[in-house]
Design a protein around this motif. Structure first.
Motif, PDB file in Angstrom:
ATOM      1  N   ASP A 115      -9.972  -2.366   1.594  1.00 23.61           N
ATOM      2  CA  ASP A 115      -9.799  -3.475   0.658  1.00 23.61           C
ATOM      3  C   ASP A 115      -8.865  -3.058  -0.475  1.00 23.61           C
ATOM      4  O   ASP A 115      -9.021  -1.988  -1.060  1.00 23.61           O
ATOM      5  CB  ASP A 115     -11.142  -3.912   0.076  1.00 23.61           C
ATOM      6  CG  ASP A 115     -12.054  -4.526   1.120  1.00 23.61           C
ATOM      7  OD1 ASP A 115     -11.533  -5.165   2.053  1.00 23.61           O
ATOM      8  OD2 ASP A 115     -13.281  -4.344   1.012  1.00 23.61           O
TER       9      ASP A 115
ATOM     10  N   TYR B 273      -6.978  -3.817  -4.261  1.00 20.91           N
ATOM     11  CA  TYR B 273      -7.165  -4.486  -5.549  1.00 20.91           C
ATOM     12  C   TYR B 273      -6.021  -4.109  -6.480  1.00 20.91           C
ATOM     13  O   TYR B 273      -5.482  -2.993  -6.399  1.00 20.91           O
ATOM     14  CB  TYR B 273      -8.497  -4.079  -6.189  1.00 20.91           C
ATOM     15  CG  TYR B 273      -9.711  -4.494  -5.393  1.00 20.91           C
ATOM     16  CD1 TYR B 273     -10.339  -5.718  -5.630  1.00 20.91           C
ATOM     17  CD2 TYR B 273     -10.216  -3.676  -4.384  1.00 20.91           C
ATOM     18  CE1 TYR B 273     -11.449  -6.103  -4.887  1.00 20.91           C
ATOM     19  CE2 TYR B 273     -11.321  -4.053  -3.642  1.00 20.91           C
ATOM     20  CZ  TYR B 273     -11.934  -5.271  -3.893  1.00 20.91           C
ATOM     21  OH  TYR B 273     -13.028  -5.653  -3.156  1.00 20.91           O
ATOM     22  N   ASP B 274      -5.647  -5.030  -7.365  1.00 21.36           N
ATOM     23  CA  ASP B 274      -4.609  -4.716  -8.347  1.00 21.36           C
ATOM     24  C   ASP B 274      -5.234  -4.121  -9.600  1.00 21.36           C
ATOM     25  O   ASP B 274      -6.447  -3.873  -9.662  1.00 21.36           O
ATOM     26  CB  ASP B 274      -3.768  -5.948  -8.665  1.00 21.36           C
ATOM     27  CG  ASP B 274      -4.588  -7.069  -9.305  1.00 21.36           C
ATOM     28  OD1 ASP B 274      -5.731  -6.800  -9.769  1.00 21.36           O
ATOM     29  OD2 ASP B 274      -4.102  -8.203  -9.351  1.00 21.36           O
TER      30      ASP B 274
ATOM     31  N   ASN C 255      -8.621  -8.972  -5.836  1.00 20.62           N
ATOM     32  CA  ASN C 255      -8.449  -8.596  -4.439  1.00 20.62           C
ATOM     33  C   ASN C 255      -7.065  -8.993  -3.952  1.00 20.62           C
ATOM     34  O   ASN C 255      -6.616 -10.126  -4.142  1.00 20.62           O
ATOM     35  CB  ASN C 255      -9.525  -9.271  -3.584  1.00 20.62           C
ATOM     36  CG  ASN C 255      -9.511  -8.757  -2.156  1.00 20.62           C
ATOM     37  OD1 ASN C 255      -8.621  -9.054  -1.391  1.00 20.62           O
ATOM     38  ND2 ASN C 255     -10.536  -7.995  -1.815  1.00 20.62           N
ATOM     39  N   THR C 256      -6.370  -8.052  -3.317  1.00 22.95           N
ATOM     40  CA  THR C 256      -5.019  -8.297  -2.786  1.00 22.95           C
ATOM     41  C   THR C 256      -5.001  -8.295  -1.261  1.00 22.95           C
ATOM     42  O   THR C 256      -3.931  -8.231  -0.659  1.00 22.95           O
ATOM     43  CB  THR C 256      -4.044  -7.235  -3.317  1.00 22.95           C
ATOM     44  OG1 THR C 256      -4.503  -5.933  -2.910  1.00 22.95           O
ATOM     45  CG2 THR C 256      -3.941  -7.292  -4.830  1.00 22.95           C
TER      46      THR C 256
ATOM     47  N   GLU D  78      -0.728   1.810   3.339  1.00 24.44           N
ATOM     48  CA  GLU D  78      -0.185   0.532   2.923  1.00 24.44           C
ATOM     49  C   GLU D  78       1.315   0.517   3.225  1.00 24.44           C
ATOM     50  O   GLU D  78       1.699   0.676   4.380  1.00 24.44           O
ATOM     51  CB  GLU D  78      -0.516   0.283   1.447  1.00 24.44           C
ATOM     52  CG  GLU D  78      -0.722  -1.171   1.099  1.00 24.44           C
ATOM     53  CD  GLU D  78       0.438  -1.781   0.345  1.00 24.44           C
ATOM     54  OE1 GLU D  78       1.293  -1.039  -0.167  1.00 24.44           O
ATOM     55  OE2 GLU D  78       0.497  -3.028   0.284  1.00 24.44           O
TER      56      GLU D  78
END
Length: 336
Positions: free
Chosen positions: A111, A113-114, A119-120, A157
């Motif tokens: 998961d 997150y920024d 949540n991204t 990523e």
């Protein structure tokens, strides 16, 4: 030969200050992906015969009996993490042997997150090493030498890094006496590209081992010394610190003998030349680092078996780490 000795000596001294315990990049290269390796403690450079997986741990183990051997291994790690490896060996017409291997570690779905905690979505990551190996027996001796060249890639990523490395190994094996001695220098190399231009070192390691097939008893024992490039591999576990009445903290002191034992890995194979064999091992460093105070859970112990059915070999290993998580490895080898 003098030039080779000088090069190896220089590499060993240069890496003498390398650290263990996650301070280098590509730590997946230190994880056993072969069930036989894992069952014998995870660090073994003296396995001989037609086990094609062994070339990933000591390139000098490559020999003609591995011709057209193909192996694939898979295991689950903590959470959604999975690891695996594949290896293949072939003998050319000039009777020279070569080997190709792949090691893989996948981190599953993560998961994202920024900086504001929003949540991204999800992303994934993986590490992959592809190796090519060659070994050469020394004429009229029981010695052989070998080397692997590895291309290593890591992605997380949309970030990536890439490195190249080499393993150098030597092996002495006497079929008549049952003695085997191995030496390996692993992960000699560096990064060509890195995450965010932050260069990281590779997990260099020097390992030496000895094994013996006992006479009249179906047992082969293995004794290995890992992380020889660094004397002190211990650390003070904060959970073992002592606090007095004045709140003064005294950190755990690792003794001289305890630090020596953290280099030791011991393994035993029962019925090593039969179609069914049992393997047991103990890694002292894993046992000490994963040990829970006042509770016995057998951290550091490993076990497994191998089953030969015609051209196929099925292998399994169980590694005992913590009460919260242990690993299981499965392997299949076939003579094509």
């Amino acid at each position: 030969m003098r030039k080779v000795f000088t090069l190896v000596s220089f590499i060993t001294v240069s890496a003498a200050f390398a650290q263990v315990g996650g301070r280098d990049a590509y730590q997946f290269l230190q994880m056993p992906t072969s069930p036989r390796q894992a069952a014998l403690g995870g660090t073994n450079v003296t396995i001989t015969g037609n086990d094609v997986n062994q070339v990933l741990y000591n390139p000098a183990a490559l020999n003609s009996s591995m011709n057209n051997m193909l192996a694939a291994n898979f295991g689950s790690y903590y959470g959604d993490i999975s690891l695996g490896a594949a290896a293949y060996a072939h003998q050319l017409k000039n009777r020279r042997n070569f080997h190709v291997g792949v090691t893989y570690l996948g981190y599953g779905s993560i998961d994202g997150y920024d900086e504001n905690g929003l949540n991204t979505g999800t992303f994934s990551g993986s590490d992959v090493a592809v190796s090519v190996g060659y070994a050469q027996p020394l004429n009229n001796t029981n010695f052989s030498v070998g080397a692997n060249l590895k291309a290593i890639s890591s992605s997380l990523e949309n970030y990536n890094s890439f490195a190249v490395a080499a393993d150098i190994g030597g092996l002495y094996h006497n079929e008549d006496t049952g003695w085997t001695v191995g030496l390996t220098f692993k992960n000699l190399g560096g990064q060509l590209s890195s995450y965010e231009d932050t260069r990281e070192s590779l997990p260099f390691e020097a390992v030496v081992g000895v094994s013996k097939l006992l006479e009249n008893v179906p047992i082969r024992w293995h004794f290995s010394l890992e992380n020889l490039q660094q004397w002190d591999v211990s650390f003070s576990n904060p959970n073992r610190s002592e606090i007095d009445l004045e709140n003064k903290v005294t950190e755990e002191k690792v003794s001289f003998g305890n630090n020596i034992m953290r280099h030791v890995v011991f393994g035993v194979e029962l019925f090593p030349k039969k179609n069914f064999n049992i393997r047991l091992g103990y890694n002292f460093r894993n046992g000490e680092e994963m040990r829970i105070l006042e509770q016995r859970h057998f951290a550091g112990f490993t076990a497994g078996f191998g089953l030969q059915v015609k051209r196929f070999k099925i292998e399994y290993a169980h590694n005992r780490f913590t009460l919260a998580g242990n690993t299981n490895l499965f392997g299949l080898s076939v003579k094509l």
